[in-house]
Design an enzyme around this catalytic site. Structure first.
Site, PDB file in Angstrom:
ATOM      1  N   LYS A 203       0.825  -1.236   0.053  1.00 29.07           N
ATOM      2  CA  LYS A 203       0.035   0.159   0.012  1.00 29.07           C
ATOM      3  C   LYS A 203       0.866   1.208  -0.013  1.00 29.07           C
ATOM      4  O   LYS A 203       1.771   1.472   0.830  1.00 29.07           O
ATOM      5  CB  LYS A 203      -0.880   0.147   1.187  1.00 29.07           C
ATOM      6  CG  LYS A 203      -1.601   1.253   1.497  1.00 29.07           C
ATOM      7  CD  LYS A 203      -2.692   1.009   2.645  1.00 29.07           C
ATOM      8  CE  LYS A 203      -2.702   2.217   3.498  1.00 29.07           C
ATOM      9  NZ  LYS A 203      -4.073   1.998   4.140  1.00 29.07           N
TER      10      LYS A 203
HETATM   11  C1  R5P Z   1      -2.194   4.062   6.790  1.00 28.76           C
HETATM   12  O1  R5P Z   1      -1.448   3.857   7.524  1.00 28.76           O
HETATM   13  C2  R5P Z   1      -3.607   4.623   7.478  1.00 28.76           C
HETATM   14  O2  R5P Z   1      -3.784   3.761   8.652  1.00 28.76           O
HETATM   15  C3  R5P Z   1      -4.779   4.250   6.585  1.00 28.76           C
HETATM   16  O3  R5P Z   1      -5.176   3.027   6.533  1.00 28.76           O
HETATM   17  C4  R5P Z   1      -4.444   4.842   5.115  1.00 28.76           C
HETATM   18  O4  R5P Z   1      -3.784   6.120   5.256  1.00 28.76           O
HETATM   19  C5  R5P Z   1      -5.775   4.944   4.403  1.00 28.76           C
HETATM   20  O5  R5P Z   1      -6.341   5.814   4.765  1.00 28.76           O
HETATM   21  P1  R5P Z   1      -6.844   7.440   3.913  1.00 28.76           P
HETATM   22  O6  R5P Z   1      -7.168   6.920   2.635  1.00 28.76           O
HETATM   23  O7  R5P Z   1      -7.508   7.950   4.829  1.00 28.76           O
HETATM   24  O8  R5P Z   1      -5.223   7.720   3.720  1.00 28.76           O
END
Ligand code: R5P
Length: 294
Positions: A203
């Site tokens: 990710k």
């Molecule tokens: C990342 O480490 C966070 O825990 C979230 O899961 C991630 O950032 C995704 O969320 P957002 O789309 O709000 O950035």
């Protein structure tokens, strides 16, 4: 016990027909164990090859983030529209209905909060991930953070080792500190390090220039985090560009649950991720839902 009397002779052996030996649809995961493939196939749709993960693990470092104050009211209604949920064990046990039957991208590391220094992470017990039936172990890696790079890499390798023992794939999550630039060079370096250390999925963030370089230099699927809240059209544009340039999905939080129509937004994101619709059509899906559910 099967009856031994009067059995019909086995005769349909398909002589001359080679045994089907199916490949695996997900980049870089053709040689993992059956159990991992089963879990990955629940997260990624085998038809589109893509996934819409709903992330609401922010509270583990940020506390009651806007939109997550009452997850029972804001997140639970969104879960049916997701392919996978990304959350902590606290959220799972307190608000996520076990009957939702969604694969869980389980926040496997825990660490320091926004009030101190980020990225000082520790790992949980693998037994706990097995108990909650995790489908993916999410572990953060802080590449370029001089103090925490080593510890987070060790966490990732440990996560991969534990996950491999029980056939639970690992999601390497690239954390980008404030002082680092989220450009293709950095994101491909950080993502590639996650993959080389055994992450089955990575990710990371989208970048406006050369994102294709990131997806092409990493031998496993990439899902993008949404990042801070954008206007709905801009967030859909980002999702479209990411998929168009080789991402295998989104792991999106704030741009969904902080939207003025979270369901409209996740439906629009799904249309991009799974059906390949263009931004304008996706935006219309969001607007139509929003207007019909005022
Ligand atoms: C990342 O480490 C966070 O825990 C979230 O899961 C991630 O950032 C995704 O969320 P957002 O789309 O709000 O950035």
């Amino acid at each position: 016990m099967a009856d031994r009397e009067g059995n019909i002779d086995a005769k349909d052996f398909g002589i001359g027909i080679p045994q089907c030996s199916e490949g695996f649809f997900l980049k870089g995961n053709a040689h993992v164990d059956w159990g991992m493939k089963d879990r990955l196939s629940r997260i990624f749709n085998p038809k589109s090859g893509h996934t819409v993960m709903l992330a609401f693990d922010h509270g583990f470092i940020m506390g009651p983030t806007s939109g997550l104050e009452r997850m029972d009211l804001t997140i639970v209604p969104l879960i049916p529209y997701s392919d996978c949920i990304m959350c902590t064990r606290g959220a799972l046990r307190t608000i996520v209905p076990p009957t939702c039957n969604k694969p869980i991208s389980y926040r496997f590391d825990a660490g320091t909060s926004i009030l101190t220094e980020l990225n000082d992470q520790v790992l949980q017990d693998i037994d706990e991930a097995i108990r909650v039936n995790a489908s993916l172990l999410a572990c953060m890696v802080a590449i370029g953070d001089p103090k925490h790079e080593g510890i987070t890499i060790r966490n990732l390798t440990k996560t991969v080792d534990l996950g491999t023992r029980y056939s639970i794939p690992t999601l390497g999550v690239t954390a980008v500190g404030k002082e680092l630039v989220r450009d293709a060079r950095y994101l491909s370096l950080a993502s590639r390090i996650c993959a080389e250390n055994g992450a089955n999925v990575v990710k990371t963030y989208f970048c406006n220039e050369k994102f294709e370089q990131v997806t092409n230099s990493v031998p496993v699927p990439i899902v993008i985090a949404g990042g801070k809240k954008l206007g709905e059209r801009d967030a859909l544009e980002m999702a479209f560009q990411a998929i168009d340039q080789g991402a295998s999905g989104v792991d999106m939080g704030r741009n969904i649950f902080q939207s003025d129509s979270p369901v409209g937004m996740i439906l629009a994101v799904r249309a991009i991720v799974h059906d390949g619709v263009k931004v304008q059509q996706a935006f219309e899906i969001y607007e139509t839902y929003k207007n019909e559910h005022k």
